[in-house]
Write an enzyme that holds these catalytic residues in place. Sequence first.
Site, mmCIF file in Angstrom:
data_model
loop_
_atom_site.group_PDB
_atom_site.id
_atom_site.type_symbol
_atom_site.label_atom_id
_atom_site.label_comp_id
_atom_site.label_asym_id
_atom_site.label_seq_id
_atom_site.Cartn_x
_atom_site.Cartn_y
_atom_site.Cartn_z
ATOM 1 C CE LYS A 103 -15.890 -15.588 -1.120
ATOM 2 N NZ LYS A 103 -14.838 -14.738 -1.527
ATOM 3 C CE LYS A 146 -17.332 -5.972 -2.747
ATOM 4 N NZ LYS A 146 -15.347 -6.160 -3.312
ATOM 5 C CE LYS A 159 -21.019 -9.907 -6.370
ATOM 6 N NZ LYS A 159 -19.831 -9.496 -6.955
HETATM 7 P P1 TYM Z 1 -14.459 -12.923 -5.386
HETATM 8 O O1 TYM Z 1 -12.787 -13.469 -4.662
HETATM 9 O O2 TYM Z 1 -14.911 -11.962 -5.049
HETATM 10 O O3 TYM Z 1 -14.889 -14.160 -5.932
HETATM 11 C C1 TYM Z 1 -14.170 -14.774 -6.822
HETATM 12 C C2 TYM Z 1 -14.674 -15.544 -7.749
HETATM 13 O O4 TYM Z 1 -15.711 -16.050 -8.143
HETATM 14 C C3 TYM Z 1 -15.923 -15.581 -9.236
HETATM 15 N N1 TYM Z 1 -17.689 -15.249 -9.165
HETATM 16 C C4 TYM Z 1 -19.144 -15.292 -9.181
HETATM 17 N N2 TYM Z 1 -19.070 -16.162 -10.445
HETATM 18 C C5 TYM Z 1 -20.478 -16.224 -11.036
HETATM 19 N N3 TYM Z 1 -21.339 -16.597 -9.654
HETATM 20 C C6 TYM Z 1 -21.529 -15.550 -8.862
HETATM 21 N N4 TYM Z 1 -22.790 -15.285 -7.858
HETATM 22 C C7 TYM Z 1 -20.239 -15.563 -8.337
HETATM 23 N N5 TYM Z 1 -19.434 -14.408 -7.642
HETATM 24 C C8 TYM Z 1 -17.906 -14.572 -7.060
HETATM 25 C C9 TYM Z 1 -15.827 -14.053 -8.923
HETATM 26 O O5 TYM Z 1 -15.845 -13.472 -10.227
HETATM 27 C C10 TYM Z 1 -13.981 -14.548 -9.094
HETATM 28 O O6 TYM Z 1 -13.549 -15.255 -10.346
HETATM 29 N N6 TYM Z 1 -11.079 -9.119 -7.600
HETATM 30 C C11 TYM Z 1 -11.328 -10.163 -7.426
HETATM 31 C C12 TYM Z 1 -10.370 -11.197 -7.007
HETATM 32 C C13 TYM Z 1 -8.636 -10.813 -7.928
HETATM 33 C C14 TYM Z 1 -8.538 -11.868 -9.172
HETATM 34 C C15 TYM Z 1 -7.267 -10.934 -9.476
HETATM 35 C C16 TYM Z 1 -9.545 -11.867 -9.919
HETATM 36 C C17 TYM Z 1 -8.468 -9.760 -6.977
HETATM 37 N N7 TYM Z 1 -6.457 -10.224 -8.065
HETATM 38 C C18 TYM Z 1 -6.735 -11.020 -10.359
HETATM 39 C C19 TYM Z 1 -8.586 -12.114 -10.969
HETATM 40 C C20 TYM Z 1 -7.415 -11.341 -10.892
HETATM 41 C C21 TYM Z 1 -12.639 -11.445 -6.774
HETATM 42 O O7 TYM Z 1 -13.114 -9.803 -5.892
HETATM 43 O O8 TYM Z 1 -12.723 -12.612 -6.955
#
Ligand code: TYM
Length: 346
Positions: free
Chosen positions: A209, A122, A206
């Site tokens: 967003k 990032k 990947k």
């Molecule tokens: P975030 O908001 O980026 O994504 C949410 C969830 O979607 C999954 N994901 C994907 N899975 C498969 N292929 C993709 N291209 C893809 N893009 C996103 C992510 O793996 C995630 O499960 N850090 C986390 C949010 C978070 C969190 C937590 C998760 C904050 N605290 C505690 C679990 C436990 C995040 O940025 O997700």
Amino acid sequence: MTDVTSPAYTGPRRVFSGMQPTGGLHLGNYLGALVKFVRLQDDNECLYCIVDLHAITVDHDPKTLQQQCREVAAAYIAAGVDPERSIIFVQSAVLAHTELAWIFNCVARMGWLQRMTQFKDKAGKNAERMSVGLFDYPVLQAADILAYKGTHVPVGEDQKQHLELSRDIAAKFNNDFNAPGFFPLPEPLIQGPGARIMSLRDGKKKMSKSDPSDMSRINLTDDADAIANKLKRATTDSLPIPDTVEALEGRAEVENLVGIYAALSGETPAQVLGVWGGQGFAAFKPALADLAAAKLAPIADEMRRLLADPAALDRTLRHGAERAHAIAAPIMDDVRRIVGLWGPGR
Ligand code: TYM
């Protein structure tokens, strides 16, 4: 990272996961995480969080953030998370997250965070100008999970390293404070065909967003025409679809489309290739578009219905925050006692 081991945790099994309210959710979020959220609630206590504190680690618009939280809540519910059985809430509504994150800041080591690839990706060459919060992001994530003694965390593959850090923090806390088994070492639940959905334009990136091209992703709220158009223009090659999974090797974009088909239809990639092997993309892409639209259209409709009544959504989120707080409060009392902090209300 650390060789600290802790005796087995004996507390209850508890599922925790979260998503950032930064822009609409996409097919990667849905297949990588949300479908697992729905499945897990059948036999687990589940907490599903909307992580607005994580969203402010990069530039954001204060005028839209709350509405974006409602949109993620609506997506959770529309996809099948039941707000009575599962706890749906916004991170900043429960203060335990920030308090425990600070305590974990004093447990985690700089070197651990410096190895986090997501920060490096990032920040790129601008690491010096990023917020401290972006660097510290995975520590807050560990606090999210462990404020509830979360034992299982359904996520996509991109979160694997963050989960390893959560385990290291839990283990070091238990060890440093001589509190064996106090925190569980949370287990990531990653497996499944949707764990790593790639961009429609570039099979090595990947689906995300933050990709500037909307053509790279299918949004949960895209209509059937938009989905068909994006898939029609999705990058592929000129060879036919192969017959075997092994032959997908080196064809990342094709592997991704087959993987999406498999994840949406509930089949294995081998089963999909058994039907489609030897055929061209002119037939496969419209079939995939129909499948995706059939899955996503009811979710988008339900989201629209839920978002039309923001007061009801806010009530659901408030109720969720109360239930989450009730779980975290005694855990935080123990944490303060273990660490030797004064704490509120003394
Ligand atoms: P975030 O908001 O980026 O994504 C949410 C969830 O979607 C999954 N994901 C994907 N899975 C498969 N292929 C993709 N291209 C893809 N893009 C996103 C992510 O793996 C995630 O499960 N850090 C986390 C949010 C978070 C969190 C937590 C998760 C904050 N605290 C505690 C679990 C436990 C995040 O940025 O997700």
